[in-house]
Motif scaffolding. Structure first.
Motif, PDB file in Angstrom:
ATOM      1  N   ALA A  93      13.979   6.745  10.585  1.00 23.66           N
ATOM      2  CA  ALA A  93      14.458   5.439  11.029  1.00 23.66           C
ATOM      3  C   ALA A  93      13.755   4.301  10.291  1.00 23.66           C
ATOM      4  O   ALA A  93      12.754   4.520   9.598  1.00 23.66           O
ATOM      5  N   GLY A  94      14.322   3.107  10.476  1.00 24.82           N
ATOM      6  CA  GLY A  94      13.920   1.824   9.870  1.00 24.82           C
ATOM      7  C   GLY A  94      12.644   1.729   9.084  1.00 24.82           C
ATOM      8  O   GLY A  94      12.657   1.759   7.858  1.00 24.82           O
ATOM      9  N   VAL A  95      11.526   1.593   9.783  1.00 28.11           N
ATOM     10  CA  VAL A  95      10.267   1.320   9.085  1.00 28.11           C
ATOM     11  C   VAL A  95       9.881   2.488   8.171  1.00 28.11           C
ATOM     12  O   VAL A  95       9.388   2.285   7.067  1.00 28.11           O
ATOM     13  N   SER A  96      10.133   3.702   8.610  1.00 25.57           N
ATOM     14  CA  SER A  96       9.823   4.849   7.745  1.00 25.57           C
ATOM     15  C   SER A  96      10.745   4.872   6.530  1.00 25.57           C
ATOM     16  O   SER A  96      10.329   5.214   5.418  1.00 25.57           O
ATOM     17  N   LEU A  97      12.026   4.478   6.740  1.00 25.27           N
ATOM     18  CA  LEU A  97      12.961   4.425   5.608  1.00 25.27           C
ATOM     19  C   LEU A  97      12.505   3.388   4.589  1.00 25.27           C
ATOM     20  O   LEU A  97      12.726   3.546   3.386  1.00 25.27           O
ATOM     21  N   ALA A  98      11.869   2.328   5.093  1.00 22.31           N
ATOM     22  CA  ALA A  98      11.336   1.303   4.181  1.00 22.31           C
ATOM     23  C   ALA A  98      10.293   1.940   3.259  1.00 22.31           C
ATOM     24  O   ALA A  98      10.337   1.752   2.044  1.00 22.31           O
ATOM     25  N   CYS A  99       9.381   2.700   3.822  1.00 20.33           N
ATOM     26  CA  CYS A  99       8.358   3.380   3.006  1.00 20.33           C
ATOM     27  C   CYS A  99       9.012   4.379   2.060  1.00 20.33           C
ATOM     28  O   CYS A  99       8.691   4.448   0.875  1.00 20.33           O
ATOM     29  N   LEU A 100       9.952   5.155   2.635  1.00 20.01           N
ATOM     30  CA  LEU A 100      10.578   6.213   1.842  1.00 20.01           C
ATOM     31  C   LEU A 100      11.440   5.650   0.719  1.00 20.01           C
ATOM     32  O   LEU A 100      11.699   6.344  -0.270  1.00 20.01           O
ATOM     33  N   SER A 101      11.871   4.396   0.839  1.00 22.79           N
ATOM     34  CA  SER A 101      12.679   3.817  -0.238  1.00 22.79           C
ATOM     35  C   SER A 101      11.861   3.764  -1.534  1.00 22.79           C
ATOM     36  O   SER A 101      12.429   3.716  -2.614  1.00 22.79           O
ATOM     37  N   CYS A 177       5.857   5.982   9.844  1.00 29.68           N
ATOM     38  CA  CYS A 177       4.784   5.931   8.839  1.00 29.68           C
ATOM     39  C   CYS A 177       3.808   4.798   9.167  1.00 29.68           C
ATOM     40  O   CYS A 177       2.590   4.952   9.026  1.00 29.68           O
ATOM     41  N   GLY A 178       4.364   3.656   9.579  1.00 28.14           N
ATOM     42  CA  GLY A 178       3.549   2.471   9.863  1.00 28.14           C
ATOM     43  C   GLY A 178       2.685   2.613  11.105  1.00 28.14           C
ATOM     44  O   GLY A 178       1.863   1.740  11.381  1.00 28.14           O
ATOM     45  N   THR A 179       2.850   3.681  11.861  1.00 28.86           N
ATOM     46  CA  THR A 179       1.973   3.914  13.017  1.00 28.86           C
ATOM     47  C   THR A 179       0.577   4.312  12.538  1.00 28.86           C
ATOM     48  O   THR A 179      -0.426   3.833  13.061  1.00 28.86           O
ATOM     49  N   CYS A 180       0.519   5.170  11.540  1.00 30.31           N
ATOM     50  CA  CYS A 180      -0.768   5.627  11.010  1.00 30.31           C
ATOM     51  C   CYS A 180      -1.227   4.793   9.819  1.00 30.31           C
ATOM     52  O   CYS A 180      -2.417   4.702   9.543  1.00 30.31           O
ATOM     53  N   HIS A 181      -0.258   4.206   9.089  1.00 26.55           N
ATOM     54  CA  HIS A 181      -0.594   3.474   7.869  1.00 26.55           C
ATOM     55  C   HIS A 181      -0.400   1.973   8.042  1.00 26.55           C
ATOM     56  O   HIS A 181       0.575   1.532   8.652  1.00 26.55           O
ATOM     57  N   SER A 182      -1.321   1.199   7.472  1.00 27.05           N
ATOM     58  CA  SER A 182      -1.171  -0.253   7.403  1.00 27.05           C
ATOM     59  C   SER A 182      -0.847  -0.598   5.965  1.00 27.05           C
ATOM     60  O   SER A 182      -1.711  -0.562   5.102  1.00 27.05           O
ATOM     61  N   VAL A 183       0.424  -0.891   5.740  1.00 28.50           N
ATOM     62  CA  VAL A 183       0.918  -1.052   4.366  1.00 28.50           C
ATOM     63  C   VAL A 183       0.209  -2.190   3.613  1.00 28.50           C
ATOM     64  O   VAL A 183       0.120  -2.173   2.394  1.00 28.50           O
ATOM     65  N   HIS A 184      -0.328  -3.173   4.363  1.00 29.16           N
ATOM     66  CA  HIS A 184      -0.932  -4.348   3.728  1.00 29.16           C
ATOM     67  C   HIS A 184      -2.442  -4.243   3.552  1.00 29.16           C
ATOM     68  O   HIS A 184      -3.058  -5.168   3.033  1.00 29.16           O
ATOM     69  N   ASP A 185      -3.063  -3.212   4.039  1.00 32.30           N
ATOM     70  CA  ASP A 185      -4.522  -3.226   4.122  1.00 32.30           C
ATOM     71  C   ASP A 185      -5.086  -1.845   3.774  1.00 32.30           C
ATOM     72  O   ASP A 185      -4.847  -0.868   4.482  1.00 32.30           O
ATOM     73  N   ASN A 186      -5.833  -1.790   2.690  1.00 30.77           N
ATOM     74  CA  ASN A 186      -6.369  -0.500   2.229  1.00 30.77           C
ATOM     75  C   ASN A 186      -7.862  -0.353   2.550  1.00 30.77           C
ATOM     76  O   ASN A 186      -8.566   0.407   1.899  1.00 30.77           O
ATOM     77  N   THR A 187      -8.331  -1.088   3.584  1.00 27.30           N
ATOM     78  CA  THR A 187      -9.746  -0.990   3.968  1.00 27.30           C
ATOM     79  C   THR A 187     -10.107   0.461   4.262  1.00 27.30           C
ATOM     80  O   THR A 187     -11.144   0.957   3.833  1.00 27.30           O
ATOM     81  N   ASN A 188      -9.242   1.133   5.036  1.00 25.61           N
ATOM     82  CA  ASN A 188      -9.434   2.553   5.314  1.00 25.61           C
ATOM     83  C   ASN A 188      -8.449   3.340   4.457  1.00 25.61           C
ATOM     84  O   ASN A 188      -7.300   3.521   4.844  1.00 25.61           O
ATOM     85  N   GLU A 189      -8.906   3.765   3.279  1.00 22.85           N
ATOM     86  CA  GLU A 189      -8.004   4.448   2.349  1.00 22.85           C
ATOM     87  C   GLU A 189      -7.512   5.771   2.940  1.00 22.85           C
ATOM     88  O   GLU A 189      -8.278   6.414   3.655  1.00 22.85           O
TER      89      GLU A 189
END
Ligand code: HEC
Ligand code: HEC
Ligand code: HEC
Ligand code: HEC
Length: 208
Positions: A93-101, A177-189
Motif C-alpha cells: 500500500a501507499g507509503v510502501s509503494l512510494a519506497c518501492l517505486s 516501510c516507513g514504520t521502521c525506516h525514517s526516510v529523511h533521517d539516517n542518524t540510525n543507519e
C-alpha cells in the motif's frame, strides 16, 4: 511591533525547520543531488524534488504527501507464513509503494511526475545497489494490519504508534516501510526510526 515580532519569530522557526530537514538528508544516500548520474547533470539542486513536489503531485499515490515519483507497476509476492495471525494485504500500500517505486529496481530514481524548474526529463535508468526486487516473501511483512488483540506477543499501539513507531493508512494501523525506516533521517543507519542495538527496534513491537 507585536506583529513584527511574531513575524520575525515565525521566519526564524521556518528557517530553522528548513535547515534541520535539509541537514538531515544532505549527504545521506537519500540526497540524490549528490549523484551525478541523476538530475544533477541537468543542474538540479533540489533535494526534496526526487520525492515531493509543491504542485501537481501524484493523484495515484495520495497516501504519501505531495508525492512526485512515478509509480511502480510491478506485481509483488507478499510475505506469507502459517504462523501469521494478522492480515497482510494482497499488494503493498501507499507509503510502501512510494519506497518501492525506487527500491524494487523497476523505475528510474529520477523518473518524476513534476520535474524541478530548468529540468525537462530524467537522465534514465538508475538501478539501486540494494534493490529489494518484487519478491517480498523473504522480507519482513509490510502492508500488514497491526492488531495486538490477535497475538499476545505484541505491544499494544497508542495513537497509531507502537513505542513511537508510526503506523500508516486510513485506520492508522498499517505496518509499512516507513514504520521502521525514517526516510529523511539516517542518524540510525540505515534510515531506522530508532537504533536497533540489542534488537531494540524489533522489541518495540514484538514481546519476545
Ligand atoms: C527519498 C525520498 C524522499 C525525499 C528525498 C524526501 N522525502 Fe519527505 N517523505 C518521503 C516519504 C516516503 C514520506 C512518507 C513516509 C513517511 O512519512 O515516513 C515523506 C513524508 C514527508 C512529510 C510528512 C511526514 C513527516 O515526516 O513530517 C514531510 C513534511 C516531508 N516528507 C517533507 C520533506 C522535505 C521538506 C524534503 C526535502 C528536504 C523531503 N521530504 C525529502 C520521501 C522523501
Ligand atoms: C527517489 C528514489 C528513492 C525513494 C523514493 C526511496 N529511496 Fe531509499 N534509497 C534510494 C537510493 C538511490 C539509495 C542509495 C543506496 C542504493 O543505491 O541502494 C537509497 C538507500 C536507502 C537505504 C539504505 C541502504 C543502504 O544499504 O545503506 C534505505 C534503508 C532506504 N533507502 C529505505 C527507503 C525507504 C524505507 C523508503 C520509503 C519510506 C525509501 N528508501 C524511498 C532511493 C530512494
Ligand atoms: C520491521 C521493520 C522493517 C520494515 C517494515 C522494513 N525494514 Fe528495511 N530494514 C530494517 C532493518 C532493521 C534494517 C537493517 C538490517 C541490518 O542492518 O541488518 C533494514 C534494512 C533495509 C535496507 C538496507 C539493505 C538491506 O537489505 O539490509 C533497505 C534498502 C531497506 N531496509 C528498505 C526497506 C523497504 C523498501 C521496506 C518496505 C518495502 C522496508 N525496508 C521495510 C527494518 C525494516
Ligand atoms: C512496527 C512493529 C514491528 C516491528 C518494529 C517489527 N515487527 Fe516483526 N512483525 C510485526 C507484526 C505485526 C508481524 C505479524 C505477526 C503476526 O501476524 O503474527 C510481524 C512478523 C514478524 C515475523 C514473522 C512471524 C511469522 O509468524 O511468520 C518475524 C520473524 C518478525 N516479525 C521479526 C522481526 C524482527 C527480527 C524485527 C526487527 C528487525 C521486527 N520483526 C520488527 C511487527 C513488527
Amino acid at each position: 511591533m507585536k506583529k513584527i515580532a511574531i513575524l520575525a519569530s515565525l521566519l526564524v522557526s521556518l528557517g530553522l525547520y528548513g535547515t534541520a530537514a535539509f541537514a538531515e538528508i544532505t549527504g545521506t544516500s537519500h540526497d540524490l543531488t549528490s549523484n551525478t548520474t541523476l538530475l544533477t547533470n541537468a543542474g538540479n539542486t533540489e533535494i526534496c524534488a526526487y520525492c515531493h513536489t509543491p504542485h501537481d503531485a501524484s493523484t495515484t499515490n495520495t497516501t504519501t504527501p505531495l508525492w512526485n515519483h512515478e509509480d511502480t507497476q510491478a506485481t509483488y509476492t507478499m510475505y506469507s507464513s502459517p504462523s501469521l495471525d494478522m492480515t497482510i494485504a494482497v499488494s503493498p500500500a501507499g507509503v510502501s509503494l512510494a519506497c518501492l517505486s525506487c527500491h524494487d529496481g523497476t523505475v528510474a530514481a529520477d523518473q518524476l511526475l513534476n520535474f524541478p524548474s530548468g529540468v525537462n526529463a530524467g537522465q534514465g535508468i538508475f538501478s539501486l545497489g540494494n534493490s529489494l526486487g518484487t519478491d517480498l516473501s523473504n522480507d519482513h511483512p509490510i502492508s500488514l494490519t497491526y492488531n495486538a488483540a490477535q497475538d499476545v506477543d505484541f505491544v499494544a499501539p497508542v495513537n497509531s504508534q507502537v513505542n513511537g513507531l508510526q503506523l500508516f493508512g486510513a485506520g492508522g494501523d498499517q505496518v509499512e516501510c516507513g514504520t521502521c525506516h525514517s526516510v529523511h533521517d539516517n542518524t540510525n543507519e540505515p534510515f531506522l526510526r530508532m537504533s536497533n542495538a540489542g534488537s531494540a527496534l524489533c522489541l518495540a513491537c514484538h514481546v519476545k
